[in-house]
Design an enzyme around this catalytic site. Structure first.
Site: not given
Ligand code: F6P
Length: 325
Positions: A13, A26, A74, A104-105, A107, A128-130, A132, A173-174, A190
């Site tokens: 992602g 670079t 991917r 991310g993980d 990759s 990765t935005i997650d 994690d 966040g998967r 909340e």
């Molecule tokens: O790993 C980043 C992420 O944005 C996750 O939070 C999400 O679950 C996933 O990628 C969604 O990925 P895509 O829609 O690109 O398959």
């Protein structure tokens, strides 16, 4: 063998700040006398041979841009030994003798396997935005995504308040709750429902039992997307059935969270990690992710980085509960 040419790719992602990382890798590489080759569409580009030599000008005017100019994918084929064999042959043909992977993980798992199978130094950058990945306090893209989320939640709050509604806002966040918990804190939500807390309690019931209506007519609950429990829709359906007195709505923020210009924090992080990746190659390191801990650069073995058990500070749930009375 002395490294002469470094290949760069982004994979998985996309995340804001990946371009700042491509720029940093670079320019640091060229500054240190290496040549640089950009590999397009992640590992897929290693299989199809979509590769271009990068000079410093190729990374001009990208530090502020979201997404990744290298494109990303991917790659299913790279998961097979045959695919990786083709990838290795491409590297040999192109004269690439080290790889820097931003992702991310998934990759970095690919990088670990490839680096072990073939004699090629692989250095990873957590992109990765997650947030994690283990061994780094934060990942490239996480801060920007948090800021995007709170901007959206602020807007949702306006309409939630006007209608006295209970909103479930689903964030990415998967399987990790970093975005959900911290955006909840930052937006004054909340409650946050996160996968890491799932085993301990029924988070919805706890939230309702806290008596959120005592002091408020509207509420926002941030829900981490989670394949295990069905996310925000699932909780909204439960409220409709179990607590029909509440007027419920759902917003799924989706891929809006992955776009946009990176924040200053993400640009600085990406620039530091990118430069550190080249230092790692100069030092003869291999199969490590460059991370940041307590504002210091660290090198984390891939095996450790990709372990799917990064601890979330559950004390923050208490803080959130206290502040949302
Ligand atoms: O790993 C980043 C992420 O944005 C996750 O939070 C999400 O679950 C996933 O990628 C969604 O990925 P895509 O829609 O690109 O398959």
């Amino acid at each position: 063998m002395k490294t002469k040419c470094i290949g760069i790719l982004s994979s998985g992602g996309d995340a804001p700040g990946m371009n700042a990382a491509v720029r940093a890798i670079t320019r640091s590489a060229i500054y240190n006398g290496f040549s640089v080759k950009a590999i397009y569409r992640g590992y897929e580009g290693l299989i199809t041979g979509e590769i271009e030599e990068f000079k410093t000008q190729n990374v001009s005017n990208i530090i502020q841009k979201g997404g990744t100019i290298l494109k990303t994918a991917r790659s299913k084929e790279f998961r097979t030994p045959e695919g990786r064999q083709v990838a290795y042959e491409t590297l040999q043909r192109e004269g690439i003798d080290a790889l820097v992977i931003i992702g991310g993980d998934g990759s970095l798992t690919g990088a670990r396997i490839f680096g072990e199978e073939y004699n090629i130094p692989c250095i990873g950058l957590p992109g990765t935005i997650d947030n994690d990945l283990n061994g780094t306090d934060t990942t490239i893209g996480y801060d920007t995504a948090l800021n995007t989320i709170i901007e959206c939640v602020d807007k949702i709050r306006d309409t939630a308040t006007s209608h006295d509604r209970l909103f479930f806002v689903e964030v990415m966040g998967r399987d990790a709750g970093f975005l959900a918990l911290n955006s909840a804190l930052a937006s004054g939500a909340e409650a946050a429902i996160i996968p890491e807390d799932q085993t301990d309690s029924d988070q919805l019931e706890e939230f309702i039992n806290r008596g959120f209506r005592k002091s408020k007519k509207s509420s926002i609950v941030i829900v981490a997307e989670s394949p295990k429990d069905g996310g925000a829709m699932h909780y909204a359906d439960r409220v409709k059935n179990e607590y029909p007195q509440y007027d419920v709505r759902v917003t799924i923020l989706g891929h809006i969270q992955r776009g946009g210009s990176p924040t200053a924090n993400d640009r600085i992080l990406a620039s530091r990690l990118g430069a550190a990746a080249i230092e790692a190659i100069l030092d003869g390191q291999r199969n490590v992710m460059v991370g940041i801990q307590d504002n210091d650069i660290v090198y984390v073995p891939f095996n450790k980085a990709i372990k799917k058990d990064k601890k979330i500070d559950k004390g923050l749930i208490q803080v959130l509960n206290q502040l949302s009375i």
